[in-house]
Design a protein around this motif. Sequence first.
Motif, PDB file in Angstrom:
ATOM      1  N   SER A   1     -18.718  67.977 -15.389  1.00  0.00           N
ATOM      2  CA  SER A   1     -20.048  67.710 -14.792  1.00  0.00           C
ATOM      3  C   SER A   1     -20.200  67.385 -13.259  1.00  0.00           C
ATOM      4  CB  SER A   1     -20.498  66.342 -15.292  1.00  0.00           C
ATOM      5  OG  SER A   1     -19.671  65.400 -14.844  1.00  0.00           O
ATOM      6  N   GLY A   2     -21.336  67.252 -12.656  1.00  0.00           N
ATOM      7  CA  GLY A   2     -21.378  67.006 -11.281  1.00  0.00           C
ATOM      8  C   GLY A   2     -20.788  65.909 -10.977  1.00  0.00           C
ATOM      9  N   ALA A   3     -20.993  64.676 -11.650  1.00  0.00           N
ATOM     10  CA  ALA A   3     -20.650  63.439 -11.184  1.00  0.00           C
ATOM     11  C   ALA A   3     -18.810  63.393 -11.291  1.00  0.00           C
ATOM     12  CB  ALA A   3     -20.853  62.268 -12.052  1.00  0.00           C
TER      13      ALA A   3
ATOM     14  N   PHE B   1     -28.487  61.738  -4.196  1.00  0.00           N
ATOM     15  CA  PHE B   1     -28.055  61.647  -5.599  1.00  0.00           C
ATOM     16  C   PHE B   1     -26.867  62.103  -5.749  1.00  0.00           C
ATOM     17  CE2 PHE B   1     -27.717  62.757 -10.101  1.00  0.00           C
ATOM     18  CZ  PHE B   1     -28.150  61.640 -10.690  1.00  0.00           C
ATOM     19  N   HIS B   2     -25.760  61.488  -6.413  1.00  0.00           N
ATOM     20  CA  HIS B   2     -24.531  61.952  -6.490  1.00  0.00           C
ATOM     21  C   HIS B   2     -23.892  61.552  -8.004  1.00  0.00           C
ATOM     22  CE1 HIS B   2     -24.074  62.873  -2.430  1.00  0.00           C
ATOM     23  NE2 HIS B   2     -24.592  61.937  -2.215  1.00  0.00           N
ATOM     24  N   GLY B   3     -24.504  61.019  -9.011  1.00  0.00           N
ATOM     25  CA  GLY B   3     -24.215  60.793 -10.287  1.00  0.00           C
ATOM     26  C   GLY B   3     -24.465  59.540 -10.834  1.00  0.00           C
TER      27      GLY B   3
ATOM     28  N   GLU C   1     -25.626  65.979   0.650  1.00  0.00           N
ATOM     29  CA  GLU C   1     -26.341  67.270   0.122  1.00  0.00           C
ATOM     30  C   GLU C   1     -26.957  67.909   1.229  1.00  0.00           C
ATOM     31  OE1 GLU C   1     -28.919  65.853  -3.543  1.00  0.00           O
ATOM     32  OE2 GLU C   1     -28.131  64.215  -2.321  1.00  0.00           O
TER      33      GLU C   1
ATOM     34  N   GLU D   1     -32.441  65.503  -6.290  1.00  0.00           N
ATOM     35  CA  GLU D   1     -33.256  64.363  -6.905  1.00  0.00           C
ATOM     36  C   GLU D   1     -33.988  63.409  -5.936  1.00  0.00           C
ATOM     37  OE1 GLU D   1     -32.894  64.246 -10.429  1.00  0.00           O
ATOM     38  OE2 GLU D   1     -31.886  66.056 -10.018  1.00  0.00           O
TER      39      GLU D   1
ATOM     40  N   ASP E   1     -22.206  67.824  -1.564  1.00  0.00           N
ATOM     41  CA  ASP E   1     -22.523  67.980  -2.736  1.00  0.00           C
ATOM     42  C   ASP E   1     -23.343  69.171  -3.177  1.00  0.00           C
ATOM     43  OD1 ASP E   1     -23.603  67.450  -5.491  1.00  0.00           O
ATOM     44  OD2 ASP E   1     -23.606  65.391  -5.182  1.00  0.00           O
TER      45      ASP E   1
ATOM     46  N   VAL F   1     -23.804  70.326  -6.125  1.00  0.00           N
ATOM     47  CA  VAL F   1     -24.153  70.480  -7.495  1.00  0.00           C
ATOM     48  C   VAL F   1     -25.296  71.033  -7.879  1.00  0.00           C
ATOM     49  CG1 VAL F   1     -24.435  69.002  -9.701  1.00  0.00           C
ATOM     50  CG2 VAL F   1     -22.553  68.487  -8.227  1.00  0.00           C
ATOM     51  N   GLN F   2     -26.329  70.838  -7.201  1.00  0.00           N
ATOM     52  CA  GLN F   2     -27.805  71.443  -7.432  1.00  0.00           C
ATOM     53  C   GLN F   2     -28.032  72.633  -6.504  1.00  0.00           C
ATOM     54  OE1 GLN F   2     -32.337  69.671  -8.275  1.00  0.00           O
ATOM     55  NE2 GLN F   2     -30.683  68.519  -8.205  1.00  0.00           N
TER      56      GLN F   2
ATOM     57  N   LYS G   1     -24.053  71.886 -12.095  1.00  0.00           N
ATOM     58  CA  LYS G   1     -25.314  72.519 -12.770  1.00  0.00           C
ATOM     59  C   LYS G   1     -25.486  73.795 -13.017  1.00  0.00           C
ATOM     60  CE  LYS G   1     -28.472  68.839 -11.661  1.00  0.00           C
ATOM     61  NZ  LYS G   1     -27.742  67.756 -10.848  1.00  0.00           N
TER      62      LYS G   1
END
Length: 394
Positions: free
Chosen positions: A102-104, A136-138, A188, A193, A221, A223-224, A250
């Motif tokens: 997962s991203g977290a 947002f990081h998790g 990011e 988010e 980050d 992730v998105q 993601k």
Amino acid sequence: MSSFQEQQAKVEMNVYARAPITFVSGAGCVLTDDAGKTYLDMLAGIAVASLGHCHPDVVAAIRDQAGTLDHISNLYTHPLQVELAQRLVAINGWGRVFFSNSGAEANECALKLARRVSIERHGVARTRVVALEGSFHGRTFATLAATGQPGKHARFRPLPDWFTHVPADDPEALAAAVDDGVAAVLLEVVQGEGGVRPISDAMLVTARERCDAVGAILIIDEVQTGIGRTGSWFAYQQTPVVPDVVTLAKALGGGLPIGACIASEAVASAFAPGDHATTFGGGPIQCAAALATLQTIERDALITNAQQRGTQLLEGLRAIGDPRIAEVRGRGLLVGVKLTAPIADHVVVAARDLGVILGTAGPDVLRFAPPLIVSVAQIDEALAVTAKALAEVG
Ligand SMILES: *Cc1c(COP(=O)(O)O)cnc(C)c1O
């Protein structure tokens, strides 16, 4: 409310404010609900289904791998994990990979690395990490503490007190916060988010310079934003900075859960066997799905499509001309519409009734993160429905 949802409310924890809709199948950019109604998906899960739903190449890869080798743990090696790490290092241009689920967890890996690097470089454990307001990081304790949204912290205090948050567009505040007690800066390139807010080059350059000055590491980050969404494999590749660590999740697995933390050689070498691990991370089926995803993005030139459809979407949203649209912003196919009032949820409901799935990023921002395969006609349809939904929300 469908009976599925009544049943769900009785047996699952009450943490999601779910929409009253039950999807039963998906193909490409189209989802079908349990009443047979179809929807154009302009959110792709939450920026996950970059090839759309049930892409034949991903389905074939998962089916084949599920019948060949399902799971072995990380006590052993399987070829697909190596192949995927090689592909990620190739598209990133540098680094070594740790696979998570997962991203977290990808961010947890990066934060643990930062701690180890500070001990090796400076002989002391630096605990402080500088992050941005609105980030947002998790949802784990450490990544929740890293997240610059106090509202999400409130019910879980005390949290790890390692994080200093600075305004997302204040290079001077960032520079001042990164002193020689800091192990890392975490940010990011486009806050997903936090309102689909692109972070300025001035912030990114300041982060890079201050990290170098104090011997901290820069963690981005992605992730998105990663895996082609913003019009390059990674969003940082369109900026003047190169980080020490990139985190992904993601979209990486074409819908299956897989994350990755990619660190430079120098940073990655701070880990030794036993320092970090995961049971499921980088499993054969997830890796097969991720490899098929990366291959399809490349073969079908989907990063170019993300650029072109992203421009079409951005310009089309600006052309709607509704007075409640304050700003349209983003990169590639990660686009936010900032509204002058907290009506994003109402617009999402109206659009859904009209057959288009949109997202929000806060109460006053609409979020568009469609599959990278989205067509010209589908963007046009989404634009028409967005305009109509805005008009309906009086
Ligand atoms: C979604 C997201 C995360 C958390 O990922 P999970 O897989 O939900 O743990 C972390 N960072 C960013 C930027 C995200 O968008």
